[in-house]
Scaffold this motif. Structure first.
Motif, PDB file in Angstrom:
ATOM      1  N   ASN A 289      -6.891   7.267  -2.461  1.00 48.58           N
ATOM      2  CA  ASN A 289      -6.240   7.619  -3.730  1.00 48.58           C
ATOM      3  C   ASN A 289      -4.934   6.861  -3.932  1.00 48.58           C
ATOM      4  O   ASN A 289      -4.571   6.568  -5.076  1.00 48.58           O
ATOM      5  CB  ASN A 289      -5.974   9.129  -3.776  1.00 48.58           C
ATOM      6  CG  ASN A 289      -7.257   9.941  -3.728  1.00 48.58           C
ATOM      7  OD1 ASN A 289      -8.256   9.579  -4.353  1.00 48.58           O
ATOM      8  ND2 ASN A 289      -7.235  11.037  -2.971  1.00 48.58           N
ATOM      9  N   TYR A 290      -4.229   6.583  -2.857  1.00 46.06           N
ATOM     10  CA  TYR A 290      -2.962   5.860  -2.932  1.00 46.06           C
ATOM     11  C   TYR A 290      -3.002   4.671  -1.982  1.00 46.06           C
ATOM     12  O   TYR A 290      -3.716   4.678  -0.978  1.00 46.06           O
ATOM     13  CB  TYR A 290      -1.780   6.771  -2.566  1.00 46.06           C
ATOM     14  CG  TYR A 290      -1.610   7.957  -3.476  1.00 46.06           C
ATOM     15  CD1 TYR A 290      -1.075   7.807  -4.753  1.00 46.06           C
ATOM     16  CD2 TYR A 290      -1.993   9.228  -3.058  1.00 46.06           C
ATOM     17  CE1 TYR A 290      -0.923   8.900  -5.591  1.00 46.06           C
ATOM     18  CE2 TYR A 290      -1.836  10.326  -3.885  1.00 46.06           C
ATOM     19  CZ  TYR A 290      -1.308  10.161  -5.154  1.00 46.06           C
ATOM     20  OH  TYR A 290      -1.165  11.235  -5.979  1.00 46.06           O
ATOM     21  N   THR A 291      -2.230   3.653  -2.321  1.00 46.77           N
ATOM     22  CA  THR A 291      -2.141   2.444  -1.510  1.00 46.77           C
ATOM     23  C   THR A 291      -0.678   2.127  -1.224  1.00 46.77           C
ATOM     24  O   THR A 291       0.230   2.869  -1.621  1.00 46.77           O
ATOM     25  CB  THR A 291      -2.817   1.261  -2.208  1.00 46.77           C
ATOM     26  OG1 THR A 291      -2.118   0.988  -3.442  1.00 46.77           O
ATOM     27  CG2 THR A 291      -4.284   1.561  -2.524  1.00 46.77           C
ATOM     28  N   VAL A 292      -0.454   1.005  -0.553  1.00 44.49           N
ATOM     29  CA  VAL A 292       0.909   0.597  -0.226  1.00 44.49           C
ATOM     30  C   VAL A 292       1.716   0.299  -1.489  1.00 44.49           C
ATOM     31  O   VAL A 292       2.933   0.509  -1.531  1.00 44.49           O
ATOM     32  CB  VAL A 292       0.865  -0.637   0.697  1.00 44.49           C
ATOM     33  CG1 VAL A 292       2.265  -1.185   0.959  1.00 44.49           C
ATOM     34  CG2 VAL A 292       0.191  -0.279   2.018  1.00 44.49           C
ATOM     35  N   VAL A 293       1.052  -0.171  -2.529  1.00 46.34           N
ATOM     36  CA  VAL A 293       1.755  -0.457  -3.787  1.00 46.34           C
ATOM     37  C   VAL A 293       2.413   0.800  -4.333  1.00 46.34           C
ATOM     38  O   VAL A 293       3.585   0.774  -4.767  1.00 46.34           O
ATOM     39  CB  VAL A 293       0.777  -1.067  -4.807  1.00 46.34           C
ATOM     40  CG1 VAL A 293       1.467  -1.234  -6.166  1.00 46.34           C
ATOM     41  CG2 VAL A 293       0.257  -2.404  -4.317  1.00 46.34           C
ATOM     42  N   GLU A 294       1.684   1.919  -4.304  1.00 45.24           N
ATOM     43  CA  GLU A 294       2.283   3.179  -4.773  1.00 45.24           C
ATOM     44  C   GLU A 294       3.416   3.639  -3.857  1.00 45.24           C
ATOM     45  O   GLU A 294       4.396   4.220  -4.333  1.00 45.24           O
ATOM     46  CB  GLU A 294       1.216   4.271  -4.859  1.00 45.24           C
ATOM     47  CG  GLU A 294       0.298   4.186  -6.074  1.00 45.24           C
ATOM     48  CD  GLU A 294      -0.784   3.150  -5.932  1.00 45.24           C
ATOM     49  OE1 GLU A 294      -1.349   2.718  -6.938  1.00 45.24           O
ATOM     50  OE2 GLU A 294      -1.064   2.758  -4.770  1.00 45.24           O
TER      51      GLU A 294
ATOM     52  N   LEU B  96      -6.647   4.934   7.957  1.00 46.66           N
ATOM     53  CA  LEU B  96      -6.789   3.709   7.185  1.00 46.66           C
ATOM     54  C   LEU B  96      -5.689   3.633   6.141  1.00 46.66           C
ATOM     55  O   LEU B  96      -5.355   4.628   5.503  1.00 46.66           O
ATOM     56  CB  LEU B  96      -8.171   3.675   6.494  1.00 46.66           C
ATOM     57  CG  LEU B  96      -8.403   2.556   5.486  1.00 46.66           C
ATOM     58  CD1 LEU B  96      -8.433   1.189   6.160  1.00 46.66           C
ATOM     59  CD2 LEU B  96      -9.697   2.797   4.704  1.00 46.66           C
ATOM     60  N   LEU B  97      -5.161   2.424   5.977  1.00 47.43           N
ATOM     61  CA  LEU B  97      -4.132   2.179   4.968  1.00 47.43           C
ATOM     62  C   LEU B  97      -4.484   0.907   4.223  1.00 47.43           C
ATOM     63  O   LEU B  97      -4.619  -0.169   4.832  1.00 47.43           O
ATOM     64  CB  LEU B  97      -2.750   2.053   5.624  1.00 47.43           C
ATOM     65  CG  LEU B  97      -1.557   1.800   4.692  1.00 47.43           C
ATOM     66  CD1 LEU B  97      -1.388   2.944   3.707  1.00 47.43           C
ATOM     67  CD2 LEU B  97      -0.282   1.598   5.491  1.00 47.43           C
ATOM     68  N   CYS B  98      -4.659   1.012   2.912  1.00 52.05           N
ATOM     69  CA  CYS B  98      -4.998  -0.141   2.077  1.00 52.05           C
ATOM     70  C   CYS B  98      -3.755  -0.659   1.365  1.00 52.05           C
ATOM     71  O   CYS B  98      -2.909   0.121   0.925  1.00 52.05           O
ATOM     72  CB  CYS B  98      -6.071   0.233   1.050  1.00 52.05           C
ATOM     73  SG  CYS B  98      -7.635   0.748   1.783  1.00 52.05           S
ATOM     74  N   ILE B  99      -3.662  -1.980   1.251  1.00 51.30           N
ATOM     75  CA  ILE B  99      -2.503  -2.587   0.610  1.00 51.30           C
ATOM     76  C   ILE B  99      -2.528  -2.331  -0.899  1.00 51.30           C
ATOM     77  O   ILE B  99      -1.524  -1.966  -1.509  1.00 51.30           O
ATOM     78  CB  ILE B  99      -2.451  -4.102   0.901  1.00 51.30           C
ATOM     79  CG1 ILE B  99      -2.214  -4.338   2.395  1.00 51.30           C
ATOM     80  CG2 ILE B  99      -1.352  -4.773   0.078  1.00 51.30           C
ATOM     81  CD1 ILE B  99      -0.865  -3.898   2.892  1.00 51.30           C
ATOM     82  N   SER B 100      -3.663  -2.547  -1.514  1.00 54.82           N
ATOM     83  CA  SER B 100      -3.757  -2.387  -2.963  1.00 54.82           C
ATOM     84  C   SER B 100      -5.158  -1.942  -3.330  1.00 54.82           C
ATOM     85  O   SER B 100      -6.077  -1.949  -2.507  1.00 54.82           O
ATOM     86  CB  SER B 100      -3.411  -3.703  -3.682  1.00 54.82           C
ATOM     87  OG  SER B 100      -4.379  -4.699  -3.370  1.00 54.82           O
TER      88      SER B 100
ATOM     89  N   LEU C 233      -0.526  -7.650  -6.562  1.00 55.04           N
ATOM     90  CA  LEU C 233       0.682  -7.175  -5.912  1.00 55.04           C
ATOM     91  C   LEU C 233       1.920  -7.631  -6.671  1.00 55.04           C
ATOM     92  O   LEU C 233       1.893  -8.643  -7.376  1.00 55.04           O
ATOM     93  CB  LEU C 233       0.751  -7.701  -4.482  1.00 55.04           C
ATOM     94  CG  LEU C 233      -0.124  -6.994  -3.444  1.00 55.04           C
ATOM     95  CD1 LEU C 233       0.062  -7.662  -2.100  1.00 55.04           C
ATOM     96  CD2 LEU C 233       0.196  -5.526  -3.347  1.00 55.04           C
ATOM     97  N   PRO C 234       3.029  -6.896  -6.520  1.00 61.24           N
ATOM     98  CA  PRO C 234       4.286  -7.382  -7.083  1.00 61.24           C
ATOM     99  C   PRO C 234       4.685  -8.723  -6.483  1.00 61.24           C
ATOM    100  O   PRO C 234       4.310  -9.062  -5.368  1.00 61.24           O
ATOM    101  CB  PRO C 234       5.285  -6.276  -6.711  1.00 61.24           C
ATOM    102  CG  PRO C 234       4.461  -5.066  -6.435  1.00 61.24           C
ATOM    103  CD  PRO C 234       3.152  -5.574  -5.906  1.00 61.24           C
ATOM    104  N   ILE C 235       5.440  -9.487  -7.252  1.00 61.27           N
ATOM    105  CA  ILE C 235       5.830 -10.821  -6.791  1.00 61.27           C
ATOM    106  C   ILE C 235       6.653 -10.745  -5.510  1.00 61.27           C
ATOM    107  O   ILE C 235       6.550 -11.601  -4.643  1.00 61.27           O
ATOM    108  CB  ILE C 235       6.621 -11.552  -7.912  1.00 61.27           C
ATOM    109  CG1 ILE C 235       5.731 -11.719  -9.147  1.00 61.27           C
ATOM    110  CG2 ILE C 235       7.119 -12.902  -7.430  1.00 61.27           C
ATOM    111  CD1 ILE C 235       6.432 -12.378 -10.314  1.00 61.27           C
TER     112      ILE C 235
END
Length: 351
Positions: free
Chosen positions: A117-122, A145-149, A155-157
Motif C-alpha cells: 500500500n505504501y512505498t519509500v516515496v510516501e 519487503l520494502l518497495c521503492i516506488s 521518483l523525485p529528482i
C-alpha cells in the motif's frame, strides 16, 4: 545358487574365511539378499552441510547485501526472493528492498503484490511511517519487503544514493538496534525473538535493477557486500565483469558470484561453459551454482518461492545452500564436469 539361510533348521549364519585376503572382499562376494539379512541399520549418506545446526552469522549486523548482475534476465529477483526467505527460515530477520524503480517484480515472486500500500516515496514525502511501508510475510514473520516506488511511477529528482543510504540507516535504527533474530514457521504464525522482527534486521537485501545507469549507482551506494548473478554465456559474463569493476571502484570488496541456469548436459557436450570457466574469467569466489529448473517458472507464476516447495527441488536446495554460505561468509569449490567426447561422421568408421 542355494543360500545358506534357506536351509531347513538354519537359525544362525556365520561366515568364516581362511585368510584376511578374502575378508577384504567380503562385502562384494556375499549375495545381496544375504547382506540385507545381516545388516541391522540402513546406510545413511551424510549431507555436506550440517543441517542439524544453525549457521553462525559472520560480520557486523545488519549486513547490507546488493544482488546485481548488469545484464537483465539472469535471475537477480529470483535469487533475492529465494535467498531472503532461506535466511528467514534459518532464523535471521531480513528486509528485502526492491530498488527497481517503476519495474518492480519482487513483490510478484513473493506473492505480496496485493499488500503493498505504501512505498519509500510516501515515506520520503511524509505520507506514512517506515513501518507502514514494510510488508511482513505471513509465512515467515521475520521477512519484510520494502518497495521503492509503485509500478509506472517516477521518483523525485532528488532521490539517489543518499536517500537510499538514509533509508538503510533508518532500518538500522529500528527498535533498540541490537540486531536480534526472529523465527517463524510455514503456517504464517511465526514469532520473533530478541529485538523481534520490528527491530534492527540481520540482513538487508537490495534487489538491484539491470544496467549500470543511475538506478544501479543508487542501489549499490549503501551496500558493503555484493552477490553477482550471472549465467554461463558470453553476454552475461561481459556485463558481470564490467559490474565487478564498478563495484570495486565504489569500495565494495566483498563480492561473491552465483552461476545461474547451469545445464550439465550442455557442459558435457561442450555447448556451455563450465562453472570453472566462469570462475576463471571473473576471478570471484563462488557462492552457489543453480541448475536449470522448469519449476522456477511455475513458482514465479504462483508467487511461491522455490525454497518453500515440498518436496524441495534441486534449484531450491541450491538456493538454501547459497544462503547458508552467505551467512557464514563462506564459498564453495567448483568441480570439473567430465566432457563427453565428440563423435563426428568418421567415428562410425572407427575414426
Amino acid at each position: 545358487m542355494l543360500s545358506l539361510y534357506n536351509l531347513p533348521g538354519t537359525t544362525n549364519l556365520k561366515l568364516q574365511f581362511p585368510s584376511t585376503t578374502h575378508l577384504r572382499h567380503s562385502t562384494t562376494t556375499i549375495p545381496k539378499k544375504t547382506l540385507t539379512q545381516t545388516r541391522s541399520k540402513p546406510y545413511i549418506t551424510k549431507s555436506l552441510l550440517q543441517w542439524n545446526r544453525k549457521p553462525q552469522l559472520a560480520g557486523e549486523t545488519p549486513r547490507v547485501v546488493v544482488v546485481t548482475s548488469g545484464k537483465g534476465g539472469v535471475g537477480k529477483t529470483t535469487t533475492t526472493a529465494n535467498i531472503g526467505l532461506s535466511l528467514a527460515r534459518l532464523g535471521f530477520s531480513v528486509v528485502a528492498i526492491d530498488a527497481d524503480v517503476g519495474l518492480r517484480n519482487l513483490d510478484l515472486l513473493l506473492g505480496l503484490e496485493n499488500r503493498v500500500n505504501y512505498t519509500v516515496v510516501e515515506v520520503l514525502n511524509g505520507d506514512c511511517r517506515l513501518d507502514q511501508a514494510l510488508v511482513r510475510d505471513k509465512r515467515w514473520s521475520n521477512f519484510e519487503l520494502l518497495c521503492i516506488s509503485k509500478p509506472r511511477s517516477k521518483l523525485p529528482i532528488g532521490f539517489g544514493g543518499k536517500a537510499l543510504t538514509w533509508l538503510v540507516e533508518a532500518l538500522k535504527a529500528r527498535g533498540d538496534g541490537t540486531g536480534g533474530t526472529g523465527t517463524g514457521n510455514g503456517n504464517g504464525n511465526g514469532s520473533a525473538s530478541g529485538s523481534n522482527s520490528s527491530g534492527c534486521p540481520d540482513f538487508i537485501l537490495i534487489d538491484c535493477p539491470a544496467g549500470i545507469d543511475a538506478g544501479f549507482i543508487t542501489a549499490i551506494t549503501p551496500a558493503n557486500e555484493a552477490v553477482l548473478i550471472t549465467t554461463p554465456d558470453i553476454t552475461a559474463l561481459r556485463d558481470a565483469d564490467r559490474v565487478t569493476g564498478l563495484l570495486e571502484c565504489d569500495g565494495i570488496r566483498d563480492i561473491k558470484m552465483i552461476v545461474n541456469r547451469v545445464r550439465t548436459d550442455m557442459i558435457k557436450g561442450e555447448d556451455m561453459m563450465s562453472v570453472l570457466d566462469v570462475q576463471e574469467m571473473l576471478g570471484l569466489p563462488l557462492l552457489g551454482v543453480i541448475p536449470e529448473d522448469s519449476e522456477v517458472i511455475r513458482s514465479t507464476n504462483r508467487g511461491y518461492p522455490l525454497v518453500l516447495n515440498k518436496p524441495p527441488t534441486l534449484a531450491g536446495l541450491a538456493f538454501e545452500q547459497a544462503a547458508w554460505r552467505l551467512v557464514e561468509q563462506d564459498s564453495m569449490q567448483a568441480v570439473m564436469v567430465e566432457e563427453e567426447p565428440k563423435r563426428g561422421f568418421f567415428s562410425f568408421f572407427g575414426g
